[in-house]
Design a protein around this motif. Structure first.
Motif, PDB file in Angstrom:
ATOM      1  N   ILE A   4       0.821  -1.278  -0.175  1.00 37.09           N
ATOM      2  CA  ILE A   4       0.085   0.002   0.115  1.00 37.09           C
ATOM      3  C   ILE A   4       0.863   1.077   0.085  1.00 37.09           C
ATOM      4  N   HIS A   5       0.565   2.145  -0.908  1.00 34.64           N
ATOM      5  CA  HIS A   5       1.303   3.371  -0.980  1.00 34.64           C
ATOM      6  C   HIS A   5       0.311   4.687  -0.763  1.00 34.64           C
ATOM      7  N   GLN A   6       0.793   5.528   0.037  1.00 34.07           N
ATOM      8  CA  GLN A   6       0.232   6.644   0.452  1.00 34.07           C
ATOM      9  C   GLN A   6       0.989   7.887   0.254  1.00 34.07           C
ATOM     10  N   TRP A   7       0.600   8.801  -0.306  1.00 40.35           N
ATOM     11  CA  TRP A   7       1.585  10.062  -0.495  1.00 40.35           C
ATOM     12  C   TRP A   7       0.623  11.354  -0.397  1.00 40.35           C
ATOM     13  N   PRO A   8       1.163  12.365  -0.065  1.00 41.62           N
ATOM     14  CA  PRO A   8       2.791  12.648   0.256  1.00 41.62           C
ATOM     15  C   PRO A   8       2.845  12.126   1.810  1.00 41.62           C
ATOM     16  N   ALA A   9       4.028  12.196   2.564  1.00 40.79           N
ATOM     17  CA  ALA A   9       4.361  11.779   3.566  1.00 40.79           C
ATOM     18  C   ALA A   9       4.010  13.115   4.521  1.00 40.79           C
ATOM     19  N   THR A  10       4.260  14.151   4.142  1.00 40.92           N
ATOM     20  CA  THR A  10       4.097  15.449   4.989  1.00 40.92           C
ATOM     21  C   THR A  10       3.369  16.538   4.244  1.00 40.92           C
ATOM     22  N   LEU A  81      -9.620  23.732   3.152  1.00 42.35           N
ATOM     23  CA  LEU A  81      -9.084  23.076   4.465  1.00 42.35           C
ATOM     24  C   LEU A  81      -9.416  24.007   5.482  1.00 42.35           C
ATOM     25  N   LEU A  82      -9.903  23.477   6.783  1.00 44.98           N
ATOM     26  CA  LEU A  82     -10.042  24.337   8.011  1.00 44.98           C
ATOM     27  C   LEU A  82      -8.802  23.890   8.955  1.00 44.98           C
ATOM     28  N   LEU A  83      -8.252  24.541   9.794  1.00 39.42           N
ATOM     29  CA  LEU A  83      -7.311  24.511  10.848  1.00 39.42           C
ATOM     30  C   LEU A  83      -7.631  23.087  11.559  1.00 39.42           C
ATOM     31  N   SER A  84      -8.890  22.700  11.659  1.00 36.08           N
ATOM     32  CA  SER A  84      -9.229  21.620  12.586  1.00 36.08           C
ATOM     33  C   SER A  84      -9.092  20.266  11.618  1.00 36.08           C
ATOM     34  N   ASP A  85      -8.614  20.403  10.412  1.00 33.55           N
ATOM     35  CA  ASP A  85      -8.317  19.116   9.541  1.00 33.55           C
ATOM     36  C   ASP A  85      -6.900  18.795   9.876  1.00 33.55           C
ATOM     37  N   SER A  86      -6.245  19.494  10.465  1.00 37.73           N
ATOM     38  CA  SER A  86      -4.853  19.094  10.768  1.00 37.73           C
ATOM     39  C   SER A  86      -4.929  17.747  11.418  1.00 37.73           C
ATOM     40  N   GLY A  87      -3.975  16.799  11.088  1.00 39.17           N
ATOM     41  CA  GLY A  87      -3.876  15.596  11.671  1.00 39.17           C
ATOM     42  C   GLY A  87      -3.053  14.418  10.822  1.00 39.17           C
ATOM     43  N   PHE A  88      -2.940  13.653  11.184  1.00 42.18           N
ATOM     44  CA  PHE A  88      -2.272  12.351  10.707  1.00 42.18           C
ATOM     45  C   PHE A  88      -3.388  11.312   9.989  1.00 42.18           C
ATOM     46  N   TYR A  89      -3.050  11.400   8.926  1.00 48.25           N
ATOM     47  CA  TYR A  89      -4.112  10.474   7.941  1.00 48.25           C
ATOM     48  C   TYR A  89      -3.700   9.209   7.436  1.00 48.25           C
ATOM     49  N   LEU A  90      -4.280   8.064   7.655  1.00 46.29           N
ATOM     50  CA  LEU A  90      -3.856   6.964   7.204  1.00 46.29           C
ATOM     51  C   LEU A  90      -4.764   6.118   6.405  1.00 46.29           C
ATOM     52  N   CYS A  91      -4.255   5.738   5.315  1.00 45.65           N
ATOM     53  CA  CYS A  91      -4.911   5.025   4.465  1.00 45.65           C
ATOM     54  C   CYS A  91      -4.699   3.354   4.784  1.00 45.65           C
ATOM     55  N   ALA A  92      -5.923   2.473   4.614  1.00 44.22           N
ATOM     56  CA  ALA A  92      -5.613   1.226   4.870  1.00 44.22           C
ATOM     57  C   ALA A  92      -6.389   0.291   3.872  1.00 44.22           C
ATOM     58  N   TRP A  93      -6.187  -1.009   3.947  1.00 43.35           N
ATOM     59  CA  TRP A  93      -7.045  -1.929   3.219  1.00 43.35           C
ATOM     60  C   TRP A  93      -7.026  -3.149   3.563  1.00 43.35           C
ATOM     61  N   SER A  94      -8.344  -4.012   3.347  1.00 47.75           N
ATOM     62  CA  SER A  94      -8.453  -5.181   4.075  1.00 47.75           C
ATOM     63  C   SER A  94      -9.032  -6.210   2.796  1.00 47.75           C
ATOM     64  N   VAL A  95      -8.795  -7.216   3.093  1.00 46.64           N
ATOM     65  CA  VAL A  95      -9.782  -8.330   2.027  1.00 46.64           C
ATOM     66  C   VAL A  95     -11.119  -8.262   2.441  1.00 46.64           C
ATOM     67  N   GLN A  96     -11.771  -8.423   1.267  1.00 47.31           N
ATOM     68  CA  GLN A  96     -13.228  -8.232   1.783  1.00 47.31           C
ATOM     69  C   GLN A  96     -13.546  -9.145   2.821  1.00 47.31           C
ATOM     70  N   SER A  97     -14.390  -8.679   3.758  1.00 47.49           N
ATOM     71  CA  SER A  97     -14.862  -9.611   4.799  1.00 47.49           C
ATOM     72  C   SER A  97     -13.893 -10.098   5.773  1.00 47.49           C
ATOM     73  N   TYR A  98     -12.674  -9.743   5.454  1.00 47.65           N
ATOM     74  CA  TYR A  98     -11.471 -10.419   6.455  1.00 47.65           C
ATOM     75  C   TYR A  98     -11.307  -9.480   7.383  1.00 47.65           C
ATOM     76  N   THR A  99     -10.442  -9.616   8.629  1.00 45.70           N
ATOM     77  CA  THR A  99     -10.575  -8.919   9.687  1.00 45.70           C
ATOM     78  C   THR A  99      -9.278  -7.783   9.549  1.00 45.70           C
ATOM     79  N   GLU A 100      -7.966  -8.235   9.171  1.00 51.73           N
ATOM     80  CA  GLU A 100      -6.876  -7.727   9.479  1.00 51.73           C
ATOM     81  C   GLU A 100      -6.925  -6.547   8.407  1.00 51.73           C
ATOM     82  N   ALA A 101      -6.549  -5.247   9.178  1.00 52.55           N
ATOM     83  CA  ALA A 101      -6.285  -4.206   8.080  1.00 52.55           C
ATOM     84  C   ALA A 101      -4.801  -3.893   7.758  1.00 52.55           C
ATOM     85  N   PHE A 102      -4.457  -3.535   6.719  1.00 50.13           N
ATOM     86  CA  PHE A 102      -2.987  -3.115   6.413  1.00 50.13           C
ATOM     87  C   PHE A 102      -2.811  -1.759   6.141  1.00 50.13           C
ATOM     88  N   PHE A 103      -1.976  -0.934   6.735  1.00 49.52           N
ATOM     89  CA  PHE A 103      -1.961   0.352   6.950  1.00 49.52           C
ATOM     90  C   PHE A 103      -0.803   0.958   5.904  1.00 49.52           C
TER      91      PHE A 103
END
Lengths: 112, 113
Positions: A4-10, A81-103
């Motif tokens: 899984i690829h997520q960008w940008p980092a900052t 964007l609002l000031l309150s939108d600041s934060g750490f955003y994470l994308c994740a995926w999981s196999v359909q109907s399975y439990t584990e999430a990968f970030f």
């Protein structure tokens, strides 16, 4: 293997500017996709999840939106964007109907 | 709304000590997971427990799922500085087929050398 690829980092953005964060998954098909936001040192708040192309569910009312134009691409957006939108955003995926999430590695967004 | 409450929220211990982190809910979960996260990175899955009463061990880490599948614990034996990080529990609602996870607030562990 799946990755899984997520960008940008900052990202530092002024108030009122637009936002686009991208996330792509490789090595799997038809995954569940998620966007989470995390306050410093705290748990994860689910913002959006998707079980398929153009199938997006929003968990909380907010200034953000999500889109899934392709099977393995998930985009988090904002028109102003609002000031309150600041934060750490994470994308994740999981196999359909399975439990584990990968970030992804996360995006540190600072709205100034 | 399902909630997962973790305790303690913050833990600072010396190297070699033992510790236990708790994850509690009033709801039943079909499965529960523990993740570890380092600053500036995404959470990494440590373990998934599925069966009530299940115990899983990962080196010095022992995970237990409550008999009623409403709670879980993480026990670390002889903690090391490398164990420092944010520990998150997450549960999946048994009725959900989307894989949507509910996360606890996290426990920040600091192990001092």
């Amino acid at each position: 293997s799946q990755t899984i690829h997520q960008w940008p980092a900052t990202l530092v953005q002024p108030v009122g500017s637009p936002l686009s964060l991208e996330c792509t998954v490789e090595g799997t098909s038809n995954p569940n996709l998620y966007w989470y936001r995390q306050a410093a040192g705290r748990g994860l708040q689910l913002l959006f999840y998707s079980i398929g192309i153009d199938q997006i569910s929003s968990e909380v009312p907010q200034n953000l939106s999500a889109s899934r134009p392709q099977d393995r691409q998930f985009i988090l957006s904002s028109k102003k964007l609002l000031l309150s939108d600041s934060g750490f955003y994470l994308c994740a995926w999981s196999v359909q109907s399975y439990t584990e999430a990968f970030f992804g590695q996360g995006t540190r967004l600072t709205v100034v | 709304t399902q909630l997962l409450e973790q305790s303690p929220q913050f833990l600072s211990i010396q190297e070699g000590e033992n510790l236990t982190v708790y994850c509690n809910s009033s709801s039943v979960f079909s499965s529960l997971q523990w993740y570890r996260q380092e600053p500036g990175e995404g959470p990494v899955l440590l373990v998934t427990v599925v069966t009530g009463g299940e115990v899983k061990k990962l080196k010095r880490l022992t995970f237990q799922f409550g008999d009623a599948r409403k709670d879980s614990s993480l026990h670390i034996t002889a903690a090391q500085p490398g164990d420092t990080g944010l520990y998150l529990c997450a549960g999946k609602n048994g009725s959900s087929n989307t894989g949507k996870l509910i996360f606890g607030q996290g426990t920040t562990l600091q192990v001092k050398p």
